[in-house]
Design a protein around this motif. Sequence first.
Motif, mmCIF file in Angstrom:
data_model
loop_
_atom_site.group_PDB
_atom_site.id
_atom_site.type_symbol
_atom_site.label_atom_id
_atom_site.label_comp_id
_atom_site.label_asym_id
_atom_site.label_seq_id
_atom_site.Cartn_x
_atom_site.Cartn_y
_atom_site.Cartn_z
ATOM 1 N N GLY A 36 9.114 14.794 -6.810
ATOM 2 C CA GLY A 36 10.473 15.315 -6.678
ATOM 3 C C GLY A 36 11.178 15.406 -8.016
ATOM 4 N N ILE A 37 10.970 14.409 -8.880
ATOM 5 C CA ILE A 37 11.543 14.449 -10.232
ATOM 6 C C ILE A 37 10.999 15.662 -10.976
ATOM 7 C CG2 ILE A 37 11.513 13.309 -12.504
ATOM 8 C CD1 ILE A 37 13.379 11.778 -10.846
ATOM 9 N N SER A 38 9.692 15.841 -10.950
ATOM 10 C CA SER A 38 9.067 16.962 -11.657
ATOM 11 C C SER A 38 9.550 18.305 -11.127
ATOM 12 C CB SER A 38 7.544 16.886 -11.534
ATOM 13 O OG SER A 38 7.065 15.720 -12.133
ATOM 14 N N ALA A 39 9.708 18.404 -9.816
ATOM 15 C CA ALA A 39 10.123 19.672 -9.206
ATOM 16 C C ALA A 39 11.580 20.013 -9.521
ATOM 17 C CB ALA A 39 9.920 19.615 -7.700
ATOM 18 N N ASN A 40 12.418 18.997 -9.737
ATOM 19 C CA ASN A 40 13.844 19.239 -9.945
ATOM 20 C C ASN A 40 14.285 19.106 -11.401
ATOM 21 O OD1 ASN A 40 15.047 19.592 -7.150
ATOM 22 N ND2 ASN A 40 13.780 17.776 -6.898
ATOM 23 N N LEU A 41 13.361 18.825 -12.284
ATOM 24 C CA LEU A 41 13.687 18.691 -13.703
ATOM 25 C C LEU A 41 13.976 20.075 -14.289
ATOM 26 C CD1 LEU A 41 13.784 16.286 -15.663
ATOM 27 C CD2 LEU A 41 11.485 16.901 -16.381
ATOM 28 N N PRO A 42 15.152 20.257 -14.873
ATOM 29 C CA PRO A 42 15.473 21.576 -15.434
ATOM 30 C C PRO A 42 14.525 21.938 -16.575
ATOM 31 C CG PRO A 42 17.440 20.203 -15.289
ATOM 32 C CD PRO A 42 16.264 19.329 -15.005
ATOM 33 N N PHE A 64 0.812 -1.204 0.000
ATOM 34 C CA PHE A 64 0.000 0.000 0.000
ATOM 35 C C PHE A 64 0.854 1.268 0.000
ATOM 36 C CE2 PHE A 64 -3.415 -2.686 2.061
ATOM 37 C CZ PHE A 64 -4.215 -2.712 0.940
ATOM 38 N N ILE A 65 1.977 1.258 0.706
ATOM 39 C CA ILE A 65 2.756 2.484 0.872
ATOM 40 C C ILE A 65 3.714 2.749 -0.287
ATOM 41 C CG2 ILE A 65 4.677 1.546 2.224
ATOM 42 C CD1 ILE A 65 2.894 4.879 2.861
ATOM 43 N N LEU A 66 4.195 1.709 -0.966
ATOM 44 C CA LEU A 66 5.157 1.925 -2.045
ATOM 45 C C LEU A 66 4.631 2.824 -3.164
ATOM 46 C CD1 LEU A 66 7.186 -1.378 -2.406
ATOM 47 C CD2 LEU A 66 7.952 0.837 -1.580
ATOM 48 N N PRO A 67 3.391 2.667 -3.616
ATOM 49 C CA PRO A 67 2.896 3.611 -4.622
ATOM 50 C C PRO A 67 2.842 5.053 -4.114
ATOM 51 C CG PRO A 67 1.520 1.656 -4.576
ATOM 52 C CD PRO A 67 2.443 1.561 -3.399
ATOM 53 N N VAL A 68 2.571 5.211 -2.835
ATOM 54 C CA VAL A 68 2.538 6.553 -2.249
ATOM 55 C C VAL A 68 3.943 7.161 -2.270
ATOM 56 C CG1 VAL A 68 2.054 7.866 -0.150
ATOM 57 C CG2 VAL A 68 0.533 6.004 -0.829
ATOM 58 N N ILE A 69 4.928 6.375 -1.837
ATOM 59 C CA ILE A 69 6.310 6.863 -1.845
ATOM 60 C C ILE A 69 6.755 7.130 -3.280
ATOM 61 C CG2 ILE A 69 8.703 6.266 -1.304
ATOM 62 C CD1 ILE A 69 7.601 4.684 1.102
ATOM 63 N N GLY A 70 6.342 6.273 -4.212
ATOM 64 C CA GLY A 70 6.645 6.500 -5.626
ATOM 65 C C GLY A 70 6.071 7.819 -6.118
ATOM 66 N N ALA A 126 18.005 14.424 -5.906
ATOM 67 C CA ALA A 126 17.132 15.427 -5.292
ATOM 68 C C ALA A 126 15.727 14.866 -5.083
ATOM 69 C CB ALA A 126 17.091 16.691 -6.150
ATOM 70 N N ALA A 127 15.233 14.075 -6.042
ATOM 71 C CA ALA A 127 13.905 13.475 -5.914
ATOM 72 C C ALA A 127 13.890 12.448 -4.785
ATOM 73 C CB ALA A 127 13.494 12.826 -7.226
ATOM 74 N N GLY A 128 14.958 11.677 -4.657
ATOM 75 C CA GLY A 128 15.057 10.714 -3.562
ATOM 76 C C GLY A 128 15.061 11.402 -2.221
#
Length: 105
Positions: free
Chosen positions: A23-29, A11-17, A56-58
Amino acid sequence: MGGCGMLSVSFILPVIGGFYDKGISANLPEGQTIESLAAAHAGSELADLWAQVQNAAGLHALETVAIFANHSARDFCIDSSSRQKIEIESRIRILRIHSILKTSP
């Protein structure tokens, strides 16, 4: 007992994903896409940039999970001194994770 743990993880892994994806979207140049960075050849400037975005996403995902765990643990504590101790310990863990990810290649 093991089955309960496996169920909770499923249940939690999709949430963490989802935290990681945000984080990927926020740090993508600007001007870059995930596909172009992920397809970059090892050792290239784009591959290094992709590694930085992933780090950064991690960090974003770990911080979010640590904050959630901190609030959950704090809510189950009985006295305020225990709550303060857990709050301080949790912030120290977050800072350690942050420093480890910043210094990793």
